[in-house]
Scaffold this motif. Structure first.
Motif, PDB file in Angstrom:
ATOM      1  N   ARG A   1     107.646 -11.818  16.351  1.00  0.00           N
ATOM      2  CA  ARG A   1     106.570 -11.927  15.365  1.00  0.00           C
ATOM      3  C   ARG A   1     105.198 -11.832  16.058  1.00  0.00           C
ATOM      4  N   ASN A   2     105.057 -12.612  17.170  1.00  0.00           N
ATOM      5  CA  ASN A   2     103.816 -12.528  17.959  1.00  0.00           C
ATOM      6  C   ASN A   2     103.573 -11.105  18.426  1.00  0.00           C
ATOM      7  N   GLY A   3     104.675 -10.462  18.876  1.00  0.00           N
ATOM      8  CA  GLY A   3     104.579  -9.102  19.414  1.00  0.00           C
ATOM      9  C   GLY A   3     104.051  -8.129  18.370  1.00  0.00           C
ATOM     10  N   ILE A   4     104.572  -8.246  17.149  1.00  0.00           N
ATOM     11  CA  ILE A   4     104.126  -7.330  16.083  1.00  0.00           C
ATOM     12  C   ILE A   4     102.653  -7.601  15.757  1.00  0.00           C
ATOM     13  N   ASP A   5     102.277  -8.887  15.691  1.00  0.00           N
ATOM     14  CA  ASP A   5     100.865  -9.227  15.406  1.00  0.00           C
ATOM     15  C   ASP A   5      99.941  -8.636  16.471  1.00  0.00           C
ATOM     16  N   GLU A   6     100.373  -8.761  17.739  1.00  0.00           N
ATOM     17  CA  GLU A   6      99.520  -8.255  18.829  1.00  0.00           C
ATOM     18  C   GLU A   6      99.388  -6.734  18.746  1.00  0.00           C
ATOM     19  N   TRP A   7     100.506  -6.052  18.464  1.00  0.00           N
ATOM     20  CA  TRP A   7     100.433  -4.586  18.356  1.00  0.00           C
ATOM     21  C   TRP A   7      99.555  -4.179  17.169  1.00  0.00           C
ATOM     22  N   HIS A   8      99.670  -4.954  16.078  1.00  0.00           N
ATOM     23  CA  HIS A   8      98.871  -4.659  14.890  1.00  0.00           C
ATOM     24  C   HIS A   8      97.373  -4.766  15.237  1.00  0.00           C
ATOM     25  N   ARG A   9      97.005  -5.865  15.928  1.00  0.00           N
ATOM     26  CA  ARG A   9      95.592  -6.042  16.321  1.00  0.00           C
ATOM     27  C   ARG A   9      95.157  -4.971  17.319  1.00  0.00           C
ATOM     28  N   SER A  10      96.140  -4.467  18.078  1.00  0.00           N
ATOM     29  CA  SER A  10      95.811  -3.446  19.068  1.00  0.00           C
ATOM     30  C   SER A  10      95.520  -2.104  18.384  1.00  0.00           C
ATOM     31  N   LEU A  11      96.313  -1.807  17.351  1.00  0.00           N
ATOM     32  CA  LEU A  11      96.185  -0.488  16.703  1.00  0.00           C
ATOM     33  C   LEU A  11      95.145  -0.497  15.588  1.00  0.00           C
ATOM     34  N   SER A  12      94.809  -1.680  15.078  1.00  0.00           N
ATOM     35  CA  SER A  12      93.894  -1.747  13.933  1.00  0.00           C
ATOM     36  C   SER A  12      92.663  -2.571  14.305  1.00  0.00           C
ATOM     37  N   LYS A  13      91.522  -1.885  14.394  1.00  0.00           N
ATOM     38  CA  LYS A  13      90.287  -2.611  14.720  1.00  0.00           C
ATOM     39  C   LYS A  13      89.963  -3.669  13.664  1.00  0.00           C
ATOM     40  N   PRO A  14      90.147  -3.372  12.349  1.00  0.00           N
ATOM     41  CA  PRO A  14      89.861  -4.415  11.356  1.00  0.00           C
ATOM     42  C   PRO A  14      90.668  -5.698  11.607  1.00  0.00           C
ATOM     43  N   ALA A  15      91.929  -5.544  12.038  1.00  0.00           N
ATOM     44  CA  ALA A  15      92.749  -6.742  12.283  1.00  0.00           C
ATOM     45  C   ALA A  15      92.201  -7.519  13.486  1.00  0.00           C
ATOM     46  N   PHE A  16      91.760  -6.799  14.522  1.00  0.00           N
ATOM     47  CA  PHE A  16      91.164  -7.441  15.711  1.00  0.00           C
ATOM     48  C   PHE A  16      89.899  -8.190  15.272  1.00  0.00           C
ATOM     49  N   VAL A  17      89.080  -7.516  14.449  1.00  0.00           N
ATOM     50  CA  VAL A  17      87.812  -8.116  14.011  1.00  0.00           C
ATOM     51  C   VAL A  17      88.096  -9.371  13.177  1.00  0.00           C
ATOM     52  N   ARG A  18      89.131  -9.318  12.326  1.00  0.00           N
ATOM     53  CA  ARG A  18      89.447 -10.504  11.505  1.00  0.00           C
ATOM     54  C   ARG A  18      89.787 -11.701  12.393  1.00  0.00           C
ATOM     55  N   ALA A  19      90.521 -11.459  13.483  1.00  0.00           N
ATOM     56  CA  ALA A  19      90.868 -12.564  14.390  1.00  0.00           C
ATOM     57  C   ALA A  19      89.591 -13.156  15.001  1.00  0.00           C
ATOM     58  N   LEU A  20      88.630 -12.282  15.318  1.00  0.00           N
ATOM     59  CA  LEU A  20      87.382 -12.754  15.931  1.00  0.00           C
ATOM     60  C   LEU A  20      86.491 -13.471  14.917  1.00  0.00           C
ATOM     61  N   GLN A  21      86.573 -13.024  13.654  1.00  0.00           N
ATOM     62  CA  GLN A  21      85.704 -13.622  12.628  1.00  0.00           C
ATOM     63  C   GLN A  21      86.035 -15.088  12.372  1.00  0.00           C
ATOM     64  N   ARG A  22      87.249 -15.488  12.725  1.00  0.00           N
ATOM     65  CA  ARG A  22      87.582 -16.913  12.605  1.00  0.00           C
ATOM     66  C   ARG A  22      86.609 -17.751  13.436  1.00  0.00           C
ATOM     67  N   LEU A  23      86.237 -17.219  14.595  1.00  0.00           N
ATOM     68  CA  LEU A  23      85.353 -17.964  15.494  1.00  0.00           C
ATOM     69  C   LEU A  23      83.883 -17.670  15.215  1.00  0.00           C
ATOM     70  N   LEU A  24      83.619 -16.426  14.823  1.00  0.00           N
ATOM     71  CA  LEU A  24      82.234 -15.951  14.696  1.00  0.00           C
ATOM     72  C   LEU A  24      82.160 -15.111  13.411  1.00  0.00           C
ATOM     73  N   PRO A  25      81.965 -15.775  12.259  1.00  0.00           N
ATOM     74  CA  PRO A  25      82.076 -15.059  10.974  1.00  0.00           C
ATOM     75  C   PRO A  25      81.122 -13.879  10.838  1.00  0.00           C
ATOM     76  N   GLU A  26      79.999 -13.904  11.558  1.00  0.00           N
ATOM     77  CA  GLU A  26      79.020 -12.814  11.391  1.00  0.00           C
ATOM     78  C   GLU A  26      79.441 -11.499  12.034  1.00  0.00           C
ATOM     79  N   ILE A  27      80.447 -11.549  12.906  1.00  0.00           N
ATOM     80  CA  ILE A  27      80.782 -10.339  13.659  1.00  0.00           C
ATOM     81  C   ILE A  27      81.393  -9.280  12.729  1.00  0.00           C
ATOM     82  N   THR A  28      81.001  -8.033  12.914  1.00  0.00           N
ATOM     83  CA  THR A  28      81.581  -6.949  12.110  1.00  0.00           C
ATOM     84  C   THR A  28      82.091  -5.861  13.058  1.00  0.00           C
ATOM     85  N   ALA A  29      82.835  -4.925  12.493  1.00  0.00           N
ATOM     86  CA  ALA A  29      83.385  -3.838  13.304  1.00  0.00           C
ATOM     87  C   ALA A  29      82.268  -3.025  13.970  1.00  0.00           C
TER      88      ALA A  29
END
Ligand SMILES: Cc1cc2nc3c(=O)[nH]c(=O)nc-3n(C[C@H](O)[C@H](O)[C@H](O)COP(=O)(O)OP(=O)(O)OC[C@H]3O[C@@H](n4cnc5c(N)ncnc54)[C@H](O)[C@@H]3O)c2cc1C
Length: 404
Positions: free
Chosen positions: A311-339
């Motif tokens: 499950r972790n592996g799929i999440d990591e690959w998803h964040r790797s292939l999809s910038k929006p998914a990576f950005v969503r993970a970062l927005q938890r810490l810094l809501p103002e950040i955008t792609a």
């Protein structure tokens, strides 16, 4: 016939191999020492492709080598940087809980940090977090004042310079391709010649298990490469991050979760994630090594790990292939950040030892075998702790390899 004889050869010119070499030149200045590095300069792999953080020791299990060597190693690293005028900054960091279920884990981290001997740890609420990192949000945060940043490639260059100044040799473009062992010597073959030695220390990072096999041993672990990918904040938005902002890590996974790091250069990056790489030096998606893949698939522990962590592996690959998914993970810490604030940065590949039962080896692992010592698992915080890891390895080498 060999080109020269040495008392000790170290395979691998990363931060660990070089720190070990430096410690040997300090403790045993009369020994003939040779470091063999396959690339054309030192620190071309993990040691030159990391986050540059001087970790404090807050995360590691009390009593583990990681815990004890990180705490003393961080202090030694700061002292080394100070002594040699290497840029560094003990800027502190915040670990931020953004979900209620993370609050007990944050408190556990505080207790763990204190058990490991850290001082100055403080749990703070959202208002104080806002004063430290005005753009970060969370329910609670742990302040870790002793965390810092430096550049480990610069540290490695200084280690190599000091080794040479003390009479050791660092030979680059010298991959160990064959190792022959007899009762009285060990011979290492490289494209730059054959070198004999009385003792050998294997610090080959992503290839340490293969070098162990080359030396005739049968390590019970396999190295699995986990790529960490970064985005850089565009310079106009770098002010969103003052120092280091981390999430609360998932305790079942040995990585820290994507975070923000203000590097010693002032550049701010976001990452790294932890994607299973398809080659040991697989810095890009397109890097695929059939040999590395076949070896991984043939190792029983690989399938057991896949079953535990899919499950972790799929999440990591998803964040790797999809910038929006990576950005969503970062927005938890810094809501103002955008792609738009992020551009692709570099990447690094971690060497993580895997056991046949599918468990990822958590602690540092050093395995002696006759006159050879294999350094089989030195993931983060090994750059931070390199100077104290080196002392431990040289103690072992003095005992088991008979270095005098
Ligand atoms: C993305 C990422 C982020 C990280 N962040 C941090 C951090 O912020 N702080 C921290 O403390 N740690 C961090 N780490 C961990 C740290 O970088 C590593 O633990 C450390 O660099 C390991 O050093 P090493 O010398 O074992 O490996 P390496 O630096 O990989 O060195 C091994 C060397 O062996 C050489 N080699 C391999 N095979 C042969 C051969 N056959 N013959 C000759 N040479 C050979 C390789 O070319 C390489 O130079 C991070 C790692 C990664 C990948």
């Amino acid at each position: 016939m060999t080109d020269s004889h040495h008392n000790v050869i170290i395979i691998g010119g990363g931060v660990v191999g070089l720190a070990v070499a430096l410690e040997i030149t300090r403790r045993f200045p009369h020994l003939r020492l040779l470091v063999l590095e396959k690339e054309d300069r030192v620190a071309r792999h993990q040691s030159g492709h990391n986050s540059g953080v001087i970790h404090s020791g807050v995360y590691y299990k009390p009593g583990s080598l990681k815990a004890s060597l990180c705490l003393t190693g961080a202090a030694a690293m700061v002292e080394f940087c100070r002594e040699h005028a290497i840029p560094h900054n003990v800027c502190g960091k915040v670990i931020v809980a953004t979900y209620p279920e993370e609050l007990p884990r944050l408190e556990n981290l505080r207790q763990r940090g204190e058990a490991n001997g850290l001082t100055g740890l403080r749990l703070i609420g959202p208002e104080e977090l806002h004063e430290i990192e005005p753009h970060a949000t969370g329910l609670q945060a742990l302040v870790v004042p002793s965390t810092g940043v430096t550049d480990y490639a610069v540290v490695c260059d200084k280690y190599a310079e000091l080794i040479s100044a003390r009479g050791g040799t660092v030979l680059t473009s010298a991959a160990a391709t064959k190792i022959r062992r007899s009762s009285h010597e060990i011979v290492v073959e490289t494209p730059r010649g054959s070198f004999s030695t009385s003792s050998l220390i294997n610090c080959a990072g992503l290839f340490s298990d293969r070098v162990a096999r080359m030396a005739g041993d049968a390590p019970d672990v396999m190295i699995v490469p986990f790529r960490g990918e970064y985005y850089d904040l565009v310079p106009e938005r770098a002010a969103l991050v003052r120092a280091l902002i981390y999430p609360v890590p998932d305790p079942s996974f040995p990585f820290l979760g994507v975070h923000f790091t203000r590097r010693i250069t002032g550049r701010v990056d976001a990452g790294p994630n932890a994607v299973l790489a398809l080659a040991r030096e697989g810095y890009r998606h397109a890097d695929i090594s059939p040999r590395d893949l076949a070896a991984a698939l043939a190792f029983p522990g690989f399938w057991r790990m896949a079953r535990q962590h899919w499950r972790n592996g799929i999440d990591e690959w998803h964040r790797s292939l999809s910038k929006p998914a990576f950005v969503r993970a970062l927005q938890r810490l810094l809501p103002e950040i955008t792609a738009h604030d992020l551009v692709p940065g570099g990447s690094g590949v971690r060497a993580q030892a895997l056991k046949p039962d599918g468990a990822l080896v958590d602690d540092f692992q050093f395995v002696p075998s006759g006159k050879v010592l294999h350094v089989l698992n030195v993931p983060s915080p090994a750059a931070t702790a390199s100077l104290t890891i080196a002392k431990t390895i040289v103690d072992l080498a003095a005992n088991d390899l008979g270095l005098r």
